[in-house]
Design a protein around this motif. Structure first.
Motif, short mmCIF file in Angstrom:
data_model
loop_
_atom_site.label_atom_id
_atom_site.label_comp_id
_atom_site.label_asym_id
_atom_site.label_seq_id
_atom_site.Cartn_x
_atom_site.Cartn_y
_atom_site.Cartn_z
N GLU A 39 0.96 -1.11 0.00
CA GLU A 39 -0.06 -0.09 0.03
C GLU A 39 0.95 1.14 0.09
O GLU A 39 1.90 1.15 0.75
CB GLU A 39 -1.01 0.22 1.22
N GLY A 40 0.52 2.20 -0.83
CA GLY A 40 1.15 3.46 -0.75
C GLY A 40 0.83 4.35 0.39
O GLY A 40 -0.19 4.30 0.81
N LEU A 41 1.84 5.19 0.70
CA LEU A 41 1.84 5.87 2.00
C LEU A 41 1.17 7.25 1.65
O LEU A 41 0.65 8.07 2.63
CB LEU A 41 3.03 6.21 2.70
N GLY A 42 1.12 7.87 0.41
CA GLY A 42 0.74 9.07 -0.08
C GLY A 42 2.08 9.92 0.41
O GLY A 42 3.06 9.52 0.17
N LEU A 91 -3.40 3.83 7.08
CA LEU A 91 -3.12 4.32 5.80
C LEU A 91 -4.89 5.00 5.38
O LEU A 91 -5.78 4.54 6.07
CB LEU A 91 -2.79 3.58 4.94
N PRO A 92 -4.84 5.75 4.33
CA PRO A 92 -6.31 6.02 3.85
C PRO A 92 -7.15 4.92 3.59
O PRO A 92 -8.23 5.07 3.74
CB PRO A 92 -5.67 6.83 2.50
N ASP A 93 -6.55 3.77 2.94
CA ASP A 93 -7.30 2.49 2.84
C ASP A 93 -7.67 1.90 4.08
O ASP A 93 -8.18 0.54 3.97
CB ASP A 93 -6.79 1.75 1.75
N GLN A 94 -7.53 2.34 5.14
CA GLN A 94 -7.76 1.73 6.57
C GLN A 94 -6.69 0.59 6.81
O GLN A 94 -6.93 -0.21 7.89
CB GLN A 94 -9.18 1.12 6.71
N THR A 95 -5.61 0.47 6.14
CA THR A 95 -4.56 -0.56 6.41
C THR A 95 -3.90 0.00 7.59
O THR A 95 -3.41 1.10 7.64
CB THR A 95 -3.61 -0.84 5.26
N VAL A 96 -3.61 -0.89 8.61
CA VAL A 96 -2.71 -0.30 9.56
C VAL A 96 -1.15 -0.95 9.58
O VAL A 96 -1.24 -2.25 9.27
CB VAL A 96 -3.21 -0.85 11.16
#
Length: 116
Positions: A39-42, A91-96
């Motif tokens: 997942e990207g961090l932004g 993260l924005p996609d709710q991944t911790v």
């Protein structure tokens, strides 16, 4: 697990090698964010005593930003992790994910289960 560790060692060796060369030529400190997650961090904010610096960090990448002095914290998705601390970040996609400082010039983002 062994592949992950080997990959991490290779990524760190490459990042530190490039970071050292960059810092020597520019007179600044190379701050490294190593994202071991898909997942990207932004946009990650690297804060120093004098200013904030920004870098976009996609998934599974190692990215570097030049800063003039020691980082005091990093901020991912509005969540600040002070220098030297470990923390969970959503993260924005709710991944911790877990954020760990390897050195004062490097933060690593790993699976949340990596924090002891």
């Amino acid at each position: 697990m062994k592949i992950t560790i080997i990959t991490l060692v290779i990524v760190l060796a490459v990042a530190l090698g490039y970071g050292s060369a960059f810092a020597q030529t520019s007179g600044q400190i190379a701050f490294v964010v190593s994202n071991q997650q898909a997942e990207g961090l932004g946009t990650v904010t690297v804060s120093t005593a004098s200013n904030n610096y920004y870098l976009a960090v996609p998934g599974s990448s190692t990215d570097t930003v030049a800063i003039p002095d020691t980082a005091t914290s990093i901020t991912i998705n509005g969540q600040t992790v002070p220098q030297g601390q470990q923390a969970y970040v959503t993260l924005p996609d709710q991944t911790v994910v877990a954020v760990m400082w390897e050195t004062p010039c490097e933060a690593i983002v790993v699976d949340k289960d990596e924090i002891n």
